[in-house]
Design a protein around this motif. Structure first.
Motif, PDB file in Angstrom:
ATOM      1  N   GLY A 138     -17.611 -10.394   4.313  1.00 41.46           N
ATOM      2  CA  GLY A 138     -16.955 -10.574   3.195  1.00 41.46           C
ATOM      3  C   GLY A 138     -17.904 -11.140   2.147  1.00 41.46           C
ATOM      4  N   GLY A 139     -17.280 -11.600   1.004  1.00 40.53           N
ATOM      5  CA  GLY A 139     -18.197 -12.520   0.211  1.00 40.53           C
ATOM      6  C   GLY A 139     -18.623 -13.815   0.329  1.00 40.53           C
ATOM      7  N   LEU A 140     -17.778 -14.289   1.341  1.00 48.64           N
ATOM      8  CA  LEU A 140     -18.278 -15.338   1.989  1.00 48.64           C
ATOM      9  C   LEU A 140     -19.820 -15.450   2.318  1.00 48.64           C
ATOM     10  N   VAL A 169     -14.403   2.674  -8.757  1.00 46.51           N
ATOM     11  CA  VAL A 169     -13.489   1.674  -7.935  1.00 46.51           C
ATOM     12  C   VAL A 169     -14.673   1.551  -6.541  1.00 46.51           C
ATOM     13  N   ILE A 170     -14.748   0.474  -6.285  1.00 47.62           N
ATOM     14  CA  ILE A 170     -15.548   0.089  -5.177  1.00 47.62           C
ATOM     15  C   ILE A 170     -14.796  -1.213  -4.638  1.00 47.62           C
ATOM     16  N   SER A 171     -14.096  -1.010  -3.599  1.00 51.19           N
ATOM     17  CA  SER A 171     -13.251  -2.248  -3.069  1.00 51.19           C
ATOM     18  C   SER A 171     -12.679  -2.107  -1.645  1.00 51.19           C
ATOM     19  N   ARG A 172     -12.247  -3.100  -1.258  1.00 47.30           N
ATOM     20  CA  ARG A 172     -11.404  -3.123   0.041  1.00 47.30           C
ATOM     21  C   ARG A 172      -9.962  -2.508  -0.606  1.00 47.30           C
ATOM     22  N   LEU A 173      -9.371  -1.832   0.192  1.00 43.38           N
ATOM     23  CA  LEU A 173      -8.061  -1.476  -0.307  1.00 43.38           C
ATOM     24  C   LEU A 173      -6.851  -2.211   0.599  1.00 43.38           C
ATOM     25  N   GLN A 196      -3.928  -7.467  -2.193  1.00 37.92           N
ATOM     26  CA  GLN A 196      -4.819  -8.155  -3.032  1.00 37.92           C
ATOM     27  C   GLN A 196      -5.486  -7.502  -4.520  1.00 37.92           C
ATOM     28  N   LYS A 197      -6.097  -6.204  -3.887  1.00 36.74           N
ATOM     29  CA  LYS A 197      -6.890  -5.777  -4.897  1.00 36.74           C
ATOM     30  C   LYS A 197      -6.220  -4.799  -5.875  1.00 36.74           C
ATOM     31  N   GLY A 198      -4.769  -4.903  -5.950  1.00 44.50           N
ATOM     32  CA  GLY A 198      -4.027  -4.165  -6.850  1.00 44.50           C
ATOM     33  C   GLY A 198      -4.301  -2.552  -7.026  1.00 44.50           C
ATOM     34  N   LEU A 215     -13.767   6.862  -6.324  1.00 42.36           N
ATOM     35  CA  LEU A 215     -13.523   5.573  -5.641  1.00 42.36           C
ATOM     36  C   LEU A 215     -14.068   5.656  -4.198  1.00 42.36           C
ATOM     37  N   VAL A 216     -14.747   4.316  -3.808  1.00 42.65           N
ATOM     38  CA  VAL A 216     -15.227   3.998  -2.383  1.00 42.65           C
ATOM     39  C   VAL A 216     -14.276   2.900  -1.892  1.00 42.65           C
ATOM     40  N   GLY A 217     -13.752   3.025  -0.927  1.00 38.85           N
ATOM     41  CA  GLY A 217     -12.905   1.805  -0.526  1.00 38.85           C
ATOM     42  C   GLY A 217     -12.548   2.424   1.019  1.00 38.85           C
ATOM     43  N   SER A 218     -12.098   1.102   1.610  1.00 42.14           N
ATOM     44  CA  SER A 218     -11.352   1.297   2.823  1.00 42.14           C
ATOM     45  C   SER A 218     -10.431   0.151   3.191  1.00 42.14           C
ATOM     46  N   ILE A 245     -13.777   7.512   1.743  1.00 43.72           N
ATOM     47  CA  ILE A 245     -12.992   6.211   2.481  1.00 43.72           C
ATOM     48  C   ILE A 245     -13.725   5.703   3.502  1.00 43.72           C
ATOM     49  N   GLY A 246     -14.367   4.672   3.408  1.00 44.36           N
ATOM     50  CA  GLY A 246     -15.365   4.069   4.126  1.00 44.36           C
ATOM     51  C   GLY A 246     -16.087   3.053   3.536  1.00 44.36           C
ATOM     52  N   TYR A 247     -17.246   2.378   4.074  1.00 40.38           N
ATOM     53  CA  TYR A 247     -17.906   1.275   3.600  1.00 40.38           C
ATOM     54  C   TYR A 247     -19.278   1.766   3.213  1.00 40.38           C
ATOM     55  N   ASP A 248     -19.727   1.894   2.197  1.00 40.40           N
ATOM     56  CA  ASP A 248     -21.016   2.536   1.919  1.00 40.40           C
ATOM     57  C   ASP A 248     -21.703   1.889   0.853  1.00 40.40           C
ATOM     58  N   GLU A 249     -22.539   0.756   1.182  1.00 39.44           N
ATOM     59  CA  GLU A 249     -23.285   0.069   0.054  1.00 39.44           C
ATOM     60  C   GLU A 249     -24.165   0.875  -0.792  1.00 39.44           C
ATOM     61  N   LEU A 275     -23.681   4.098  -1.658  1.00 40.47           N
ATOM     62  CA  LEU A 275     -22.950   4.814  -2.643  1.00 40.47           C
ATOM     63  C   LEU A 275     -22.459   4.100  -3.649  1.00 40.47           C
ATOM     64  N   ALA A 276     -22.092   2.565  -3.401  1.00 43.08           N
ATOM     65  CA  ALA A 276     -21.390   1.658  -4.227  1.00 43.08           C
ATOM     66  C   ALA A 276     -22.633   1.553  -5.432  1.00 43.08           C
ATOM     67  N   HIS A 277     -23.887   1.471  -5.156  1.00 41.27           N
ATOM     68  CA  HIS A 277     -24.908   1.355  -6.198  1.00 41.27           C
ATOM     69  C   HIS A 277     -24.707   2.772  -7.050  1.00 41.27           C
ATOM     70  N   CYS A 293     -13.318 -15.064  -7.164  1.00 43.64           N
ATOM     71  CA  CYS A 293     -14.619 -15.028  -8.153  1.00 43.64           C
ATOM     72  C   CYS A 293     -14.784 -13.322  -8.314  1.00 43.64           C
ATOM     73  N   GLY A 294     -14.931 -12.537  -7.124  1.00 46.56           N
ATOM     74  CA  GLY A 294     -15.117 -11.119  -7.499  1.00 46.56           C
ATOM     75  C   GLY A 294     -16.552 -10.980  -7.696  1.00 46.56           C
ATOM     76  N   LEU A 295     -17.228  -9.890  -6.995  1.00 48.22           N
ATOM     77  CA  LEU A 295     -18.485  -9.615  -7.043  1.00 48.22           C
ATOM     78  C   LEU A 295     -18.661  -8.241  -7.603  1.00 48.22           C
ATOM     79  N   THR A 296     -17.696  -7.240  -7.629  1.00 50.38           N
ATOM     80  CA  THR A 296     -17.951  -5.919  -7.942  1.00 50.38           C
ATOM     81  C   THR A 296     -18.007  -6.001  -9.693  1.00 50.38           C
ATOM     82  N   GLN A 297     -17.447  -6.770 -10.398  1.00 53.23           N
ATOM     83  CA  GLN A 297     -17.336  -6.836 -11.665  1.00 53.23           C
ATOM     84  C   GLN A 297     -18.685  -7.448 -12.217  1.00 53.23           C
TER      85      GLN A 297
HETATM   86  P1  ADP Z   1     -13.926  -9.309  -1.499  1.00 53.20           P
HETATM   87  O1  ADP Z   1     -15.044 -10.132  -0.811  1.00 53.20           O
HETATM   88  O2  ADP Z   1     -12.615  -9.851  -1.776  1.00 53.20           O
HETATM   89  O3  ADP Z   1     -13.811  -7.965  -0.719  1.00 53.20           O
HETATM   90  P2  ADP Z   1     -15.629  -9.094  -3.847  1.00 53.20           P
HETATM   91  O4  ADP Z   1     -15.668  -8.639  -4.839  1.00 53.20           O
HETATM   92  O5  ADP Z   1     -15.890 -10.728  -3.965  1.00 53.20           O
HETATM   93  O6  ADP Z   1     -14.215  -9.011  -2.903  1.00 53.20           O
HETATM   94  O7  ADP Z   1     -16.865  -8.543  -2.921  1.00 53.20           O
HETATM   95  C1  ADP Z   1     -16.858  -7.253  -2.122  1.00 53.20           C
HETATM   96  C2  ADP Z   1     -18.123  -6.780  -2.241  1.00 53.20           C
HETATM   97  O8  ADP Z   1     -18.134  -5.699  -1.332  1.00 53.20           O
HETATM   98  C3  ADP Z   1     -18.311  -6.244  -3.669  1.00 53.20           C
HETATM   99  O9  ADP Z   1     -19.657  -6.307  -4.249  1.00 53.20           O
HETATM  100  C4  ADP Z   1     -17.884  -4.686  -3.690  1.00 53.20           C
HETATM  101  O10 ADP Z   1     -18.334  -3.817  -4.326  1.00 53.20           O
HETATM  102  C5  ADP Z   1     -18.308  -4.298  -1.963  1.00 53.20           C
HETATM  103  N1  ADP Z   1     -17.533  -3.468  -1.446  1.00 53.20           N
HETATM  104  C6  ADP Z   1     -16.274  -3.442  -1.299  1.00 53.20           C
HETATM  105  N2  ADP Z   1     -15.839  -2.409  -0.649  1.00 53.20           N
HETATM  106  C7  ADP Z   1     -16.930  -1.667  -0.568  1.00 53.20           C
HETATM  107  C8  ADP Z   1     -16.968  -0.211   0.108  1.00 53.20           C
HETATM  108  N3  ADP Z   1     -16.222   0.466   0.853  1.00 53.20           N
HETATM  109  N4  ADP Z   1     -18.418   0.072  -0.038  1.00 53.20           N
HETATM  110  C9  ADP Z   1     -19.447  -0.537  -0.211  1.00 53.20           C
HETATM  111  N5  ADP Z   1     -19.034  -1.711  -1.063  1.00 53.20           N
HETATM  112  C10 ADP Z   1     -18.065  -2.133  -1.065  1.00 53.20           C
END
Ligand code: ADP
Length: 478
Positions: free
Chosen positions: A18-20, A297-301, A304-306, A326-329, A353-357, A359-361, A379-383
């Motif tokens: 994660g973001g940590l 949308v790029i997010s953990r589903l 928390q993420k609403g 939407l990209v997420g899992s 549905i999945g994690y794809d760095e 595709l996120a770009h 904090c949030g990184l996606t925004q």
């Molecule tokens: P969190 O750490 O709570 O998941 P953050 O926004 O702090 O949320 O960081 C998550 C990072 O991972 C963001 O840069 C986000 O775009 C990315 N991310 C989350 N889900 C996916 C996914 N399914 N595929 C690619 N990137 C993802």
């Protein structure tokens, strides 16, 4: 030069869930530019040991909670690392926290107490290295470090504890106290005791000299019962020592002028280049070319993420002429819900549905707006990525989202400083209002272009953050 020992259970690119990991991995380079030398202490998971192949063993513990441990120092993927090579604790495949059955490893108390214990030994200069000026521990996994320093002998370096997500607190039964090497008198409200057990994060917040979290608004939210999740009392008592320092992103990795995952480069000066990414995004998600807004949308589903609120608000999004990529899992129920929405609204809603760095770009570059309707967000990184890529963030006004997006209200628009849309409270109807406001803004081409340019010029790098940490360390050294 200030010497800092960073202590964490993850660091990108060595090991990440994660973001940590992003923060722990990015800060050393940014801090080096501020005259701070960081060494990072990590558990010796297989991925860490493999990256440290030229490392040097410099200290040995005969018995670290059930087996021997060797400290190995060296460079690993650009980080100056000290790994705790303790096979009985860390030589396990997969996630750092859970076993193959998806449950926490039963000995996580010992696995992460070891991290804190070793940090304390290095911190007091008792592990074959000069003592650092500051021990900077991250999250509950490193949380016992200041407690071991407080209850142990000898000199104490200054300590900083950073909270990345207070929802994870590291609670273990009090019966472990002796086995963890903590004295009986530590089990009180003024020690490590927490709800009848041992609280690793509680210990960190009790004993660290300073407490930081990853945005100023989250720093205020965690002083309240809803945000503090049980730790609000302790944090309020220490409010003078709590500070919020925003995260940044790696502006080399997230650079639309050089991003190899995009069909064409673009920048604040040449935003027209976004059109190629928009087209590629439509094709990739099977969306019909349309004049309307594309929301990404790029997010953990997770709750928390609403994103359940977004699923509820889909009729409004579609009525406004919008599409969704939407990209997420994550939670199976949410995954199923978005799959179902995509099936029912083919051409308007596309999901991966999945994690794809990579595709996120593309989603950041090709969407007009990025939705982040989090219930809480340290904090949030996606925004931050969205700002840099000119996709206007549409966010709930919580935590770091409140601090990093400037709402396009009439005053901000008149002043020419808006960068996105905020809504509050975190509810379906407030989100729907935000979607309508975004559509209205989009319809005003000039105002939209101004917001997009502002967004792309916002400073989302680590520089300001590293300066703030460097000043914090310096203030402790004085
Ligand atoms: P969190 O750490 O709570 O998941 P953050 O926004 O702090 O949320 O960081 C998550 C990072 O991972 C963001 O840069 C986000 O775009 C990315 N991310 C989350 N889900 C996916 C996914 N399914 N595929 C690619 N990137 C993802």
């Amino acid at each position: 030069m200030t010497a800092v020992l960073a202590v964490a259970s993850e660091a990108f690119p060595l090991i990440k869930t994660g973001g940590l990991a992003d923060v722990v991995g990015a800060l050393p380079a940014a801090l080096a530019r501020q005259g701070v030398a960081v060494r990072t202490l990590l558990p010796g998971y297989p991925a860490v040991m493999a990256a440290l192949h030229d490392g040097e063993a410099f200290f040995r513990f005969d018995d670290l909670f059930g087996g021997p441990a060797t400290l190995i120092a060296g460079e690993a993927k650009g980080l100056d690392v000290i790994a705790i090579d303790a096979p009985h604790l860390y030589a396990r495949p997969g996630s750092p926290y859970v076993g193959p059955d998806g449950r926490d490893w039963p000995d996580n108390g010992f696995r992460f107490a070891a991290l804190g214990k070793v940090a304390a030994e290095i911190g007091r200069g008792a592990a074959g290295l000069p003592a650092p000026d500051v021990v900077h521990l991250h999250d509950w996994q490193a949380g016992l470090a200041p407690a071991y320093l407080a209850y142990g002998p000898g000199p104490r370096p200054k300590t900083v504890a950073t909270i990345h997500n207070i929802a994870f607190q590291g609670w273990f039964p009090s019966t472990l106290l002796g086995a963890l090497g903590l004295p009986d008198h530590a089990l009180t409200i003024d020690g490590v005791e927490y709800f009848g057990g041992i609280g690793f994060l509680k210990a960190a917040l009790k004993f660290a000299d300073r407490i930081t979290t990853v945005s100023p608004t989250y720093a205020a939210e965690i002083l309240e019962p809803e945000g503090g999740v049980g730790l609000e009392g302790l944090l309020s008592a220490r409010a003078a020592d709590v500070v919020g320092i925003l995260n940044g992103i790696d502006v080399e990795v997230w650079n639309p002028e050089t991003d190899v995952d995009l069909p064409a480069p673009f920048s604040a000066q040449t935003p027209g280049g976004r059109a190629a990414s928009r087209g590629a995004l439509l094709a990739r998600f099977g969306l019909a070319p349309a004049a309307g807004l594309i929301f990404g949308v790029i997010s953990r589903l997770s709750s928390q993420k609403g994103l359940d609120l977004l699923a509820d608000a889909i009729p409004t999004l579609l009525d406004l002429g919008g599409s969704l990529a939407l990209v997420g899992s994550g939670e199976p129920a949410l995954e199923a819900r978005f799959r179902d929405l995509a099936a029912r609204h083919a051409g308007r809603i596309g999901v991966f549905i999945g994690y794809d760095e990579r595709l996120a770009h593309l989603v950041q570059a090709g969407s007009d707006a990025i939705l982040v309707p989090s219930r809480f967000e340290p904090c949030g990184l996606t925004q931050l990525c969205a700002l840099r890529y000119g996709a206007l963030p549409v966010v709930s006004r919580v935590g770091g989202l409140a601090d990093t997006v400037i709402d396009a209200n009439p005053m901000a628009l008149a002043a020419g400083v808006a960068t996105g849309v905020q809504f509050n409270p975190v509810s379906r109807s407030a989100l729907e209002t935000a979607l309508r406001r975004t559509a209205l803004l989009y319809a005003d081409g000039r105002a939209w272009a101004q917001c997009q340019a502002n967004a792309m010029r916002a400073d989302v790098s680590w520089d300001a953050s590293a300066k703030a940490y460097a000043e914090l360390y310096a203030s402790l050294a004085r």
